[in-house]
Design a protein around this motif. Structure first.
Motif, PDB file in Angstrom:
ATOM      1  N   THR A  21       0.820  -1.208   0.000  1.00 28.91           N
ATOM      2  CA  THR A  21       0.000   0.000   0.000  1.00 28.91           C
ATOM      3  C   THR A  21       0.858   1.263   0.000  1.00 28.91           C
ATOM      4  OG1 THR A  21      -1.684  -1.245   1.192  1.00 28.91           O
ATOM      5  CG2 THR A  21      -1.925   1.137   1.170  1.00 28.91           C
ATOM      6  N   LEU A  25       0.410   4.381  -2.547  1.00 25.43           N
ATOM      7  CA  LEU A  25       0.139   5.740  -2.065  1.00 25.43           C
ATOM      8  C   LEU A  25       1.222   6.709  -2.534  1.00 25.43           C
ATOM      9  CD1 LEU A  25      -1.089   4.936   1.543  1.00 25.43           C
ATOM     10  CD2 LEU A  25      -2.481   5.699  -0.394  1.00 25.43           C
ATOM     11  N   THR A  26       2.458   6.265  -2.568  1.00 20.39           N
ATOM     12  CA  THR A  26       3.544   7.100  -3.067  1.00 20.39           C
ATOM     13  C   THR A  26       3.352   7.401  -4.550  1.00 20.39           C
ATOM     14  OG1 THR A  26       5.053   6.108  -1.460  1.00 20.39           O
ATOM     15  CG2 THR A  26       6.056   7.274  -3.303  1.00 20.39           C
ATOM     16  N   LYS A  29       0.249   9.726  -4.944  1.00 23.70           N
ATOM     17  CA  LYS A  29       0.527  10.972  -4.216  1.00 23.70           C
ATOM     18  C   LYS A  29      -0.655  11.558  -3.460  1.00 23.70           C
ATOM     19  CE  LYS A  29       4.394  12.089  -7.130  1.00 23.70           C
ATOM     20  NZ  LYS A  29       4.688  12.395  -8.457  1.00 23.70           N
ATOM     21  N   SER A  30      -1.673  12.042  -4.121  1.00 20.87           N
ATOM     22  CA  SER A  30      -2.743  12.774  -3.435  1.00 20.87           C
ATOM     23  C   SER A  30      -3.862  11.870  -2.904  1.00 20.87           C
ATOM     24  CB  SER A  30      -3.343  13.826  -4.372  1.00 20.87           C
ATOM     25  OG  SER A  30      -3.945  13.185  -5.476  1.00 20.87           O
ATOM     26  N   TYR A  31      -3.740  10.567  -3.072  1.00 20.49           N
ATOM     27  CA  TYR A  31      -4.796   9.664  -2.616  1.00 20.49           C
ATOM     28  C   TYR A  31      -4.496   9.113  -1.226  1.00 20.49           C
ATOM     29  CZ  TYR A  31      -7.183   9.434  -7.130  1.00 20.49           C
ATOM     30  OH  TYR A  31      -7.895   9.730  -8.252  1.00 20.49           O
ATOM     31  N   THR A  32      -5.569   8.830  -0.497  1.00 16.60           N
ATOM     32  CA  THR A  32      -5.445   8.189   0.807  1.00 16.60           C
ATOM     33  C   THR A  32      -5.675   6.693   0.629  1.00 16.60           C
ATOM     34  OG1 THR A  32      -7.791   8.399   1.318  1.00 16.60           O
ATOM     35  CG2 THR A  32      -6.357  10.252   1.971  1.00 16.60           C
ATOM     36  N   GLU A  33      -5.384   5.949   1.670  1.00 23.67           N
ATOM     37  CA  GLU A  33      -5.591   4.505   1.621  1.00 23.67           C
ATOM     38  C   GLU A  33      -7.061   4.163   1.404  1.00 23.67           C
ATOM     39  OE1 GLU A  33      -4.499   0.464   4.164  1.00 23.67           O
ATOM     40  OE2 GLU A  33      -3.765   2.413   4.861  1.00 23.67           O
ATOM     41  N   SER A  34      -7.957   4.924   2.025  1.00 22.58           N
ATOM     42  CA  SER A  34      -9.391   4.651   1.857  1.00 22.58           C
ATOM     43  C   SER A  34      -9.848   4.946   0.422  1.00 22.58           C
ATOM     44  CB  SER A  34     -10.227   5.447   2.862  1.00 22.58           C
ATOM     45  OG  SER A  34     -10.100   6.829   2.638  1.00 22.58           O
ATOM     46  N   GLU A  35      -9.237   5.938  -0.224  1.00 21.81           N
ATOM     47  CA  GLU A  35      -9.587   6.221  -1.624  1.00 21.81           C
ATOM     48  C   GLU A  35      -9.101   5.114  -2.549  1.00 21.81           C
ATOM     49  OE1 GLU A  35      -9.676  11.065  -1.943  1.00 21.81           O
ATOM     50  OE2 GLU A  35      -7.721  10.119  -1.530  1.00 21.81           O
TER      51      GLU A  35
END
Length: 141
Positions: A21, A25-26, A29-35
């Motif tokens: 994960t 996410l890296t 960049k602008s996304y969260t884990e839930s997204e």
């Protein structure tokens, strides 16, 4: 191939490649884990996100849709000529059948006992092409 749930296919590829994960996410960049998890549950996602997934996972997810179009929404022969003349968009050859499509058609012929004419009519694949696939890919009895 008829009903595409792109999120679940992306999740399968993430699992196959064992991508953690943090790397995802890296990359996004602008996304969260839930997204990201929400995308796994989505039947469709934005094309720029699909392009990113394709790059990260080294898999052409767009090809899934291309194969769907070839099999379930073929361009008729009369529309082909009109669309080539009138479009400013690049014209790609639609007759580039992937191995998955060839396997799908041969499976219909062998296991589901569909006639070549039925397959040709339903998927707009020339009968001669199907005959060539049978000669090339099916074992001779």
């Amino acid at each position: 191939m008829k009903d595409i749930h792109i999120g679940s296919l992306i999740k399968k590829r993430v699992d196959e490649r064992e991508i953690d994960t943090f790397r995802i996410l890296t990359f996004f960049k602008s996304y969260t884990e839930s997204e990201i998890k929400k995308q796994y549950k989505s039947q469709s996602i934005k094309t720029d996100d699909l392009l990113k997934w394709s790059k990260l996972l080294e898999y052409d997810f767009f090809r899934i849709y291309t194969q769907h179009i070839i099999l379930f929404a073929p361009i008729s022969k009369t529309k082909k000529i009109d669309s080539i003349k009138s479009s400013a968009l690049p014209n790609y050859r639609k007759n580039l059948y992937t191995k998955e499509i060839i396997d799908f058609v041969l499976d219909l012929y062998v296991n589901e006992k569909k006639k070549i004419q039925e397959i040709s009519n339903k998927y707009n694949i020339p009968k001669n092409t199907i005959h060539n696939w049978i000669k090339k890919y099916l074992p001779k009895n």
